[in-house]
Write a protein that holds these residues in place. Structure first.
Motif, PDB file in Angstrom:
ATOM      1  N   ASP A 110       0.294 -18.239   1.639  1.00 44.89           N
ATOM      2  CA  ASP A 110       1.271 -17.978   0.575  1.00 44.89           C
ATOM      3  C   ASP A 110       1.594 -16.502   0.409  1.00 44.89           C
ATOM      4  O   ASP A 110       2.291 -16.113  -0.524  1.00 44.89           O
ATOM      5  N   GLY A 111       1.088 -15.647   1.308  1.00 41.39           N
ATOM      6  CA  GLY A 111       1.358 -14.216   1.246  1.00 41.39           C
ATOM      7  C   GLY A 111       0.372 -13.435   0.414  1.00 41.39           C
ATOM      8  O   GLY A 111       0.464 -12.204   0.322  1.00 41.39           O
ATOM      9  N   ARG A 112      -0.594 -14.108  -0.201  1.00 38.14           N
ATOM     10  CA  ARG A 112      -1.586 -13.428  -1.031  1.00 38.14           C
ATOM     11  C   ARG A 112      -2.537 -12.622  -0.157  1.00 38.14           C
ATOM     12  O   ARG A 112      -3.028 -13.114   0.856  1.00 38.14           O
ATOM     13  N   ILE A 113      -2.808 -11.363  -0.552  1.00 36.75           N
ATOM     14  CA  ILE A 113      -3.730 -10.514   0.198  1.00 36.75           C
ATOM     15  C   ILE A 113      -5.156 -10.900  -0.158  1.00 36.75           C
ATOM     16  O   ILE A 113      -5.568 -10.819  -1.323  1.00 36.75           O
ATOM     17  N   THR A 114      -5.911 -11.336   0.842  1.00 32.24           N
ATOM     18  CA  THR A 114      -7.291 -11.773   0.628  1.00 32.24           C
ATOM     19  C   THR A 114      -8.313 -10.788   1.166  1.00 32.24           C
ATOM     20  O   THR A 114      -9.503 -10.892   0.854  1.00 32.24           O
ATOM     21  N   GLY A 115      -7.883  -9.857   1.971  1.00 30.28           N
ATOM     22  CA  GLY A 115      -8.780  -8.836   2.498  1.00 30.28           C
ATOM     23  C   GLY A 115      -8.000  -7.585   2.830  1.00 30.28           C
ATOM     24  O   GLY A 115      -6.821  -7.661   3.191  1.00 30.28           O
ATOM     25  N   ALA A 116      -8.621  -6.421   2.683  1.00 30.29           N
ATOM     26  CA  ALA A 116      -7.933  -5.156   2.987  1.00 30.29           C
ATOM     27  C   ALA A 116      -8.939  -4.140   3.498  1.00 30.29           C
ATOM     28  O   ALA A 116     -10.090  -4.100   3.037  1.00 30.29           O
TER      29      ALA A 116
ATOM     30  N   HIS B 291       0.725 -10.033  -3.499  1.00 33.20           N
ATOM     31  CA  HIS B 291       1.393 -10.957  -2.582  1.00 33.20           C
ATOM     32  C   HIS B 291       2.424 -10.162  -1.784  1.00 33.20           C
ATOM     33  O   HIS B 291       3.110  -9.294  -2.332  1.00 33.20           O
ATOM     34  N   LEU B 292       2.542 -10.462  -0.498  1.00 37.73           N
ATOM     35  CA  LEU B 292       3.564  -9.838   0.330  1.00 37.73           C
ATOM     36  C   LEU B 292       4.753 -10.777   0.437  1.00 37.73           C
ATOM     37  O   LEU B 292       4.614 -11.926   0.870  1.00 37.73           O
ATOM     38  N   HIS B 293       5.925 -10.282   0.047  1.00 40.45           N
ATOM     39  CA  HIS B 293       7.144 -11.082   0.207  1.00 40.45           C
ATOM     40  C   HIS B 293       7.519 -11.195   1.675  1.00 40.45           C
ATOM     41  O   HIS B 293       7.928 -12.267   2.144  1.00 40.45           O
ATOM     42  N   ASP B 294       7.369 -10.079   2.402  1.00 37.98           N
ATOM     43  CA  ASP B 294       7.725 -10.053   3.818  1.00 37.98           C
ATOM     44  C   ASP B 294       6.726  -9.162   4.545  1.00 37.98           C
ATOM     45  O   ASP B 294       6.739  -7.940   4.371  1.00 37.98           O
ATOM     46  N   PRO B 295       5.836  -9.738   5.361  1.00 33.62           N
ATOM     47  CA  PRO B 295       4.836  -8.937   6.074  1.00 33.62           C
ATOM     48  C   PRO B 295       5.442  -7.842   6.951  1.00 33.62           C
ATOM     49  O   PRO B 295       4.777  -6.854   7.256  1.00 33.62           O
ATOM     50  N   LYS B 296       6.706  -8.020   7.357  1.00 32.73           N
ATOM     51  CA  LYS B 296       7.333  -7.003   8.196  1.00 32.73           C
ATOM     52  C   LYS B 296       7.871  -5.833   7.362  1.00 32.73           C
ATOM     53  O   LYS B 296       8.242  -4.796   7.914  1.00 32.73           O
TER      54      LYS B 296
ATOM     55  N   GLY C   7      14.207   5.231   6.738  1.00 36.98           N
ATOM     56  CA  GLY C   7      12.973   4.478   6.913  1.00 36.98           C
ATOM     57  C   GLY C   7      12.558   3.640   5.730  1.00 36.98           C
ATOM     58  O   GLY C   7      11.476   3.053   5.746  1.00 36.98           O
ATOM     59  N   GLY C   8      13.368   3.568   4.684  1.00 38.96           N
ATOM     60  CA  GLY C   8      13.005   2.764   3.526  1.00 38.96           C
ATOM     61  C   GLY C   8      13.342   1.296   3.719  1.00 38.96           C
ATOM     62  O   GLY C   8      14.111   0.930   4.609  1.00 38.96           O
ATOM     63  N   PHE C   9      12.750   0.455   2.873  1.00 33.42           N
ATOM     64  CA  PHE C   9      13.017  -0.979   2.936  1.00 33.42           C
ATOM     65  C   PHE C   9      14.180  -1.322   2.008  1.00 33.42           C
ATOM     66  O   PHE C   9      14.070  -2.190   1.137  1.00 33.42           O
TER      67      PHE C   9
END
Length: 580
Positions: free
Chosen positions: A26-32, A539-544, A170-172
């Motif tokens: 679901d895009g949730r960050i579980t580890g960093a 949560h990441l909306h878009d990993p890219k 270079g911005g999103f």
């Protein structure tokens, strides 16, 4: 199914930082995992040198944080030798450090962090008249006419149409997580450009006191700023503090206060109002450490410091633990997941006075697909207070000052929370960290006027001393001495540890804000502050387009150059990393 997201390098910071995040379906960050990708060798360079010149080398740890490393270094030597400084020198140092904070925070907000919240290209859709109305509704800043914002928009349009975004490349842009209306984006872009011009003037304060900036001059035992009672129209008086330069200092400080009051603080609150959900994510540890700074004229009584020292655990503002930086049981650095080794094994922790800087890189040769997070994965060490991971920096200082009942900080924080309609708990967050930086900028800028007034009063009373040369000769030093020079740098607690033997440096270790915050896991698996914050409701909306990772990492204002870098003794290039 989980996936690994790699952001390397994290841009708009000082130095080289790699972040790897593991995400759920679901895009949730579980580890960093946070990795400093360059190695520092300043400690090794300083061994065998005269401790009175250490500051000049320590300053080169970073090209941005030059002043604070110089200050921590001279304080370390003074502490080791019990070298007291005159009241005027203490005031000069306070003014230089406070100016560094204000300058650094403004630059960070507009040029390193604001673009995480501001969609630059969206500003092209703004109505300059509506932008003017917005700007005037939040501040009395004079540069707020419709024509002014129309001119700014025209400049921006020329960049975009020519395909030359330059500093905005270079911005999103267009990312769905951008929530500001076009008018707020245009206002922020205008202030971004204004801040570039503003900073050119305010850094003159460091040049007046230190002769130049960056890398201003320092002096163990006081300040390198002689005071002259002469007007300063020429000759020797032109290189001293005098009635002319003191007048310039007052103008610079007023410029700082005006920009913070009318631009920086209002912009921070205005932008934050569109991102209230970010006041509920990105805290992580909940543990905060300050070492204290801005001593009074005497300097030796910690109760007189503007910023107190202490540790707050688990957000408990009612229980403040005392900090003793010299206690080997309180401060230790671990290397269990770092590319270093200790003679006693990687699982042990060392107090910095007994610290070791021995490289032990066993990872793959860059570039590589991902980090070996079970082994070593960073050139940063892992500092711990009584074995606990802690966060340092503006949020830690805000929490400590608030807990201690510092009235200006409490009033500003409470007013900001009322404006945003948020509870006190909201400060423990990504945007709480960002707001804390703006709040303390006002506190420090306001305090600078009082320090300058006191310096002028001392001069009028005939007190011109800025240096104590009683211990200048090494023959008066003990055969062996240990010291720690500490201060609250813009990014947090900064400590330089020195061991002096027979008049020369025997060991030197710098424990910097970005090792406290960006360091990897320790032997018990505790994550560092960056790592913990990224695993806190993200949560990441878009990993890219990992905008969410950038927001939280940038909220710490990373300075990895402070934590890591080295030059091969023969000047040979060791490795080359190409960013695609």
């Amino acid at each position: 199914m989980s996936r690994r997201v790699v952001v390397d390098p994290i841009t708009r910071i000082e130095g080289h930082l790699r972040i790897e995040a593991e995400t759920a379906a679901d895009g949730r960050i579980t580890g960093a995992w946070s990795s400093g990708t360059m190695v520092r060798g300043i400690e090794l360079i300083l061994r065998g040198r005269d401790p009175r010149e250490a500051w000049a080398f320590a300053q080169r740890i970073c090209g941005v944080c030059t002043l604070v490393h110089g200050m921590a270094s001279i304080r370390a030597v003074e502490d080791a030798l019990q070298w007291r400084i005159p009241a005027n020198a203490n005031l000069i140092r306070n003014l230089m450090v406070a100016a560094q904070h204000v300058h650094d925070h403004v630059m960070h907000f507009y040029h390193l962090h604001a673009l995480d919240w501001v969609d630059v290209v969206s500003a092209l859709k703004a109505d300059p008249k509506a932008t003017s109305a917005l700007a005037q509704s939040i501040s009395g800043w004079p540069k707020s006419s419709p024509g002014y914002f129309a001119d700014t928009q025209k400049k921006l349009r020329q960049f975009v149409e020519q395909g030359q975004l330059g500093i905005f490349a270079g911005g999103f842009w267009g990312h769905p997580e951008y929530k500001l209306p076009p008018e707020a984006n245009l206002m922020a872009v205008a202030h971004y450009l204004e801040a570039l011009a503003w900073q050119r003037e305010v850094v003159k304060l460091q040049a007046i006191f230190g002769g130049k900036n960056p890398h201003p001059n320092f002096l163990v035992g006081g300040a390198a700023s002689p005071i002259s009672a002469a007007p300063g129209s020429g000759g020797a008086a032109a290189t001293t503090l005098n009635v002319v330069t003191l007048g310039e200092l007052r103008q610079i400080i007023q410029s700082m206060r005006t920009f913070v009051d009318q631009v920086y603080l209002p912009d921070t609150l205005a932008i934050a109002g569109f991102y209230k959900d970010w006041f509920a994510r990105g805290e992580g540890l909940g543990n905060f450490l300050t070492v204290g700074d801005f001593p009074s004229a005497g300097g030796s009584d910690p109760s007189s410091w503007l910023i107190p020292s202490g540790v707050i655990l688990g957000r408990d503002l009612q229980a403040i633990e005392p900090v003793d930086l010299r206690d080997p049981q309180q401060v230790q650095e671990f290397v269990a997941h770092s590319w270093y080794e200790y003679a006693g094994g990687k699982a042990q922790g060392l107090h910095p006075h007994a610290g070791e800087t021995k490289l032990a890189y066993t990872g793959p040769k860059p570039p590589y697909e991902q980090l070996d997070v079970e082994g070593g994965y960073s050139w940063l060490k892992s500092p711990r207070w009584r074995g606990k991971a802690v966060e340092v920096g503006p949020l830690a200082r805000l929490v400590m000052l608030y807990a201690k009942g510092h009235e200006p900080t409490r009033a500003l924080a409470d007013q900001a929370l009322r404006t945003l309609e948020l509870p006190l708990a909201a400060i423990f967050s990504t945007l709480g960290r960002t707001a804390a930086r703006a709040i303390e900028s006002k506190v420090f800028a306001d305090q600078m006027t009082g320090w300058l007034d006191q310096l002028i009063a001392n001069i009028k009373a005939g007190e011109l001393s800025v240096h104590n040369d009683a211990l200048w000769e090494p023959s008066r030093w003990p055969r062996e001495a240990k010291g720690v020079g500490f201060m609250e740098a813009p990014r947090g607690a900064l400590c330089h540890y020195v061991v002096i033997k027979d008049g020369l440096i025997d060991n030197y270790q710098a424990v910097v804000p970005s090792t406290w915050n960006a360091g990897p896991r320790d032997a018990t698996g505790q994550p560092g502050a960056y790592e913990a914050a990224l695993m806190d409701r993200h949560h990441l909306h878009d990993p890219k387009q990992p905008l969410e990772i950038q927001r939280t990492v940038h909220s710490f204002d990373p300075c990895i150059a402070c934590a890591v870098h080295v030059l091969d003794p023969q000047g040979e290039e060791l490795t080359r990393i190409r960013v695609r």
